[in-house]
Design an enzyme around this catalytic site. Structure first.
Site, short mmCIF file in Angstrom:
data_model
loop_
_atom_site.label_atom_id
_atom_site.label_comp_id
_atom_site.label_asym_id
_atom_site.label_seq_id
_atom_site.Cartn_x
_atom_site.Cartn_y
_atom_site.Cartn_z
N CYS A 102 0.79 -1.23 0.00
CA CYS A 102 0.00 0.00 0.00
C CYS A 102 0.83 1.28 0.00
O CYS A 102 0.35 2.32 0.40
CB CYS A 102 -0.89 0.00 1.23
SG CYS A 102 0.03 -0.31 2.76
N GLN A 103 2.06 1.23 -0.46
CA GLN A 103 2.91 2.42 -0.38
C GLN A 103 2.28 3.60 -1.10
O GLN A 103 2.37 4.74 -0.65
CB GLN A 103 4.28 2.11 -0.95
CG GLN A 103 5.27 3.27 -0.79
CD GLN A 103 6.67 2.86 -1.19
OE1 GLN A 103 7.10 1.74 -0.98
NE2 GLN A 103 7.41 3.78 -1.78
#
Length: 625
Positions: A102-103
């Protein structure tokens, strides 16, 4: 066999697998979870990185003696799902967990537009569609709620609600034919019918062809109202024709999009002269962009040639072509003639939709016995034959949360550039000593409990396991195959970097001020400026901010140094017996490929928070008798 027979007696196994498992924060929390009559059977974990697999195999296969499988593969590869199913065999999976990387959603750093990882949830849902578990948990950062103006969140919810029970779809088609058919034009009814079949049928090609033929006929009927020579040369007419072709070439566009995003990700294209051009390619072939340009041209044609009614129907048809099942359901509901039909339709859809979900749940780790304020978002899908979960009850009162000092105090026996592999006696700091509180395993204060540090040393799995082999460290997967290379010790992952006098003085000044911004004037005056954007001095009497993957993000409240891997693991609520394998740290882009210990810790879900999630599911889940 490391599992205790008395624990397993009279308890039923709830099978689960953990995708995007990382170090195993969710896995660890679920292994700690149990009720009087149920516990978790850990069937399989998966991640793309070998060091995640190494950490998993040491913990779960070697130490705990489980036969849990590990699939080390990119979930986006075509062979991933077949390989996963082959490893599972004939086992039915009750629960699936996972946090798609989920960066690009994160609020902690610069967001990357059109990142490869934005599509990972779709591949996660492919697994859900194949396995049909009773519950699934998709975990992510809070930033996902606001990404793209909230449209990403809505897209995820639509996709979850679009997972249907194909065996009951005939009920929907019968309803459409008997109740809904007169609510829209015959053309739109046909488009809706074909699109639903195309989205849910195991052999969608015939319906896709029928849908394309219907839309093509609409374009043909529209152009009949236009002078022949104009229809062959007009840019708006050409845009409509080509837009339709592009919309119908969904699979080809998806393949191109995937390749471009993969290339962009592999080449680390971000914040450079290439990024806008790459993003433009991806946006140009998106449903939204094609639809927008096509509709604009249709409006222009309708205005010039007086064919507004036909243009409006075609616009609506093209819009339906880009809808999910759930969006079509909403469309049908909005066009039903009366409340009786709407009530009947809603009742039917609760049986056809495979999963129920209202809104994502926001959880804060400090509410679950973790000495850290880490917010996460949970999308919990509940199969329609199971109780819906809408909250994860707190395990710790808001005024009794675990403090940083409770988590770290006994580890403050390490100097600059040292490795400590044994516990040493540490005298508490008098002004913080009152923070030391006896607690139950998930943080509730009780005189019969233990200190957080004692739980960490002794472990939170003793109710279920005794180790097959004592905790150990190896550097590589090859070392795992050679027991003579196993490194046994009492305390793991407790090592500091050898910092020069400049760095030590800088950290000492920041710690003295307690705030990086307030320290900057003195740092500048003494020539100790840093290009680093942020330092956080840990508050011993509060909770830490979100643990990240950089070792020098935090400054120890008393030692004026960065935290060690073990100290970060304590802030995450990992037991000391959970050994993070491989390299301690690496630099630059290598962190993406090698996943060193600091990254393993920083990316993990806190096990005690996962334990609360796991317990909530165990209390709700209904198993066949």
């Amino acid at each position: 066999m490391a599992q205790k027979k008395e624990f397993l007696h009279n308890r039923k196994a709830v099978t689960f697998l953990d995708l995007f498992a990382g170090a195993g924060g969710i896995s660890e929390g679920f292994m700690q979870s149990y009720t009087d009559d149920k516990y978790y059977d850990f069937v399989l974990a998966s991640d793309i990185n070998e060091n995640c697999e190494l950490t998993h195999r040491v913990r779960y296969n070697k130490m705990l003696g489980l036969d849990t499988e590990f699939l080390c593969q990119d979930i986006m590869e075509d062979s991933f799902l077949p390989n996963l199913l082959a490893k599972i065999g004939d086992k039915k999976i009750d629960v699936v967990t996972g946090g798609p990387s989920c960066q690009s959603f994160s609020l902690a750093g610069r967001r990357k537009k059109l990142d490869k990882r934005d599509d990972l949830f779709e591949h996660y849902l492919k697994v859900i569609k194949a396995l049909r578990p009773k519950y699934f948990v998709m975990e992510n950062v809070k930033g996902i709620l606001t990404k793209d103006g909230g449209r990403i969140k809505e897209r995820i919810l639509h996709e979850i609600r679009s997972i249907v029970d194909e065996t009951k779809m005939d009920q929907l088609y019968s309803f459409l034919d008997s109740v809904f058919k007169g609510s829209v034009s015959p053309t739109l009814f046909s488009v809706i019918n074909d699109q639903l079949h195309a989205l849910t049928s195991k052999d969608p090609e015939a319906f896709e062809n029928s849908l394309f033929d219907s839309l093509n006929q609409q374009v043909h009927d529209l152009t009949r109202t236009i002078p022949y020579d104009v229809s062959k040369s007009d840019a708006d007419v050409a845009t409509v024709r080509h837009g339709l072709l592009l919309l119908c070439m969904k699979k080809k566009r998806a393949a191109i999009r995937k390749e471009v995003i993969q290339l962009k990700t592999s080449a680390h294209i971000d914040n450079d002269s290439f990024v806008d051009a790459f993003n433009s390619i991806i946006e140009t072939i998106s449903d939204a962009e094609i639809l927008e340009k096509t509709i604009k041209s249709l409006e222009s044609i309708a205005h010039q040639y007086g064919c507004q009614e036909r243009a409006d129907i075609l616009v609506e048809s093209l819009d339906i072509l880009t809808m999910t099942v759930d969006e079509i359901v909403d469309y049908v509901y909005d066009h039903l003639a009366n409340d009786t039909a709407k009530t009947q339709f809603e009742a039917m859809m609760t049986k056809i939709r495979l999963y129920n979900i209202d809104e994502p749940i926001v959880v804060l780790s400090s509410n679950y016995g973790v000495a850290q304020n880490r917010e996460r978002v949970l999308f919990i899908g509940c199969r329609h034959d199971q109780k819906q979960i809408k909250e994860i009850p707190f395990t710790v009162p808001s005024d009794e949360k675990v403090k940083v000092y409770e988590a770290l105090w006994d580890l403050d026996m390490i100097g600059n550039g040292e490795t400590v592999d044994k516990y040493k006696k540490v005298k508490p700091i008098k002004k913080y000593e009152k923070a030391l509180t006896r607690r139950a395993v998930q943080g509730l204060p009780t005189n019969e409990g233990k200190l957080f540090s004692e739980w960490s040393k002794e472990g939170r799995l003793a109710h279920r396991f005794q180790f097959d082999i004592d905790p150990f460290y190896v550097r590589t997967m090859d070392d795992l195959n050679h027991p003579e290379r196993y490194q046994f010790m009492e305390l793991f992952n407790h090592q500091t970097s050898d910092q020069n006098s400049t760095v030590k003085e800088r950290l000492s000044i920041i710690a003295k001020h307690g705030d990086y911004d307030e320290a900057k004037a003195e740092l500048t005056a003494k020539g100790l400026d840093s290009k680093k954007r942020n330092y956080v001095v840990l508050d011993p009497e509060g909770q830490s901010p979100t643990v990240c993957t950089m070792p020098d993000d935090f400054i120890h409240y008393a030692a004026y140094r960065p935290t060690t891997v073990r100290e970060m693991a304590r802030l995450q609520s990992f037991d000391d017996t959970f050994v993070f394998q491989g390299k301690r740290q690496t630099g630059g882009n290598k962190r993406q490929q090698e996943i060193p210990q600091y990254t393993l810790v920083g990316n993990a879900v806190p096990p005690l928070m996962a334990r609360a999630i796991g317990n909530t599911i165990l209390e709700a889940i209904k198993l066949k008798k």
